[in-house]
Design a protein around this motif. Sequence first.
Motif, mmCIF file in Angstrom:
data_model
loop_
_atom_site.group_PDB
_atom_site.id
_atom_site.type_symbol
_atom_site.label_atom_id
_atom_site.label_comp_id
_atom_site.label_asym_id
_atom_site.label_seq_id
_atom_site.Cartn_x
_atom_site.Cartn_y
_atom_site.Cartn_z
ATOM 1 N N THR A 24 0.827 -1.208 0.000
ATOM 2 C CA THR A 24 0.000 0.000 0.000
ATOM 3 C C THR A 24 0.860 1.257 0.000
ATOM 4 N N PHE A 51 -5.640 -10.934 -2.526
ATOM 5 C CA PHE A 51 -6.878 -10.338 -3.033
ATOM 6 C C PHE A 51 -7.081 -8.930 -2.470
ATOM 7 N N GLY A 52 -6.796 -8.740 -1.183
ATOM 8 C CA GLY A 52 -6.991 -7.432 -0.552
ATOM 9 C C GLY A 52 -6.172 -6.334 -1.206
ATOM 10 N N CYS A 53 -4.945 -6.625 -1.542
ATOM 11 C CA CYS A 53 -4.083 -5.619 -2.193
ATOM 12 C C CYS A 53 -4.516 -5.372 -3.629
ATOM 13 N N ARG A 54 -4.988 -6.416 -4.314
ATOM 14 C CA ARG A 54 -5.514 -6.197 -5.668
ATOM 15 C C ARG A 54 -6.742 -5.289 -5.610
ATOM 16 N N ARG A 55 -7.599 -5.508 -4.621
ATOM 17 C CA ARG A 55 -8.791 -4.674 -4.475
ATOM 18 C C ARG A 55 -8.394 -3.237 -4.151
ATOM 19 N N TYR A 56 -7.406 -3.056 -3.273
ATOM 20 C CA TYR A 56 -6.945 -1.713 -2.922
ATOM 21 C C TYR A 56 -6.385 -0.998 -4.160
ATOM 22 N N ARG A 58 -7.209 -1.546 -7.294
ATOM 23 C CA ARG A 58 -8.359 -1.176 -8.138
ATOM 24 C C ARG A 58 -9.055 0.070 -7.596
ATOM 25 N N GLN A 59 -9.213 0.154 -6.269
ATOM 26 C CA GLN A 59 -9.842 1.326 -5.664
ATOM 27 C C GLN A 59 -9.034 2.587 -5.931
#
Length: 93
Positions: A24, A51-56, A58-59
């Motif tokens: 991040t 998955f959490g870092c991929r979502r972050y 994308r955000q």
Amino acid sequence: MTRADLKNQIIDYLAGKLTCKEVTEAITDYLEGRLSFGKWVRFQMHLGLCFGCRRYLRQMKLTIRTLGALPAEPIPPAVRYELIQLFRSWKGR
């Protein structure tokens, strides 16, 4: 050592044990193309596993795209005041 343990050790080695916090913190450099090749590879490996870092990521891309679509003229004072009031009441909850 099991096959799964060996696989995890290899992945950790290749990914350089980059943590979610480090990913991040490196998002801006990644998006601006300022990561060294080694860090870029570790970053990509982490994204492939997290998955959490991929979502972050994308955000962050969506935020940048949305902010880039805003009009250049300033917000009218009444709208600005209302947004600040809404933010303050939301923050207090």
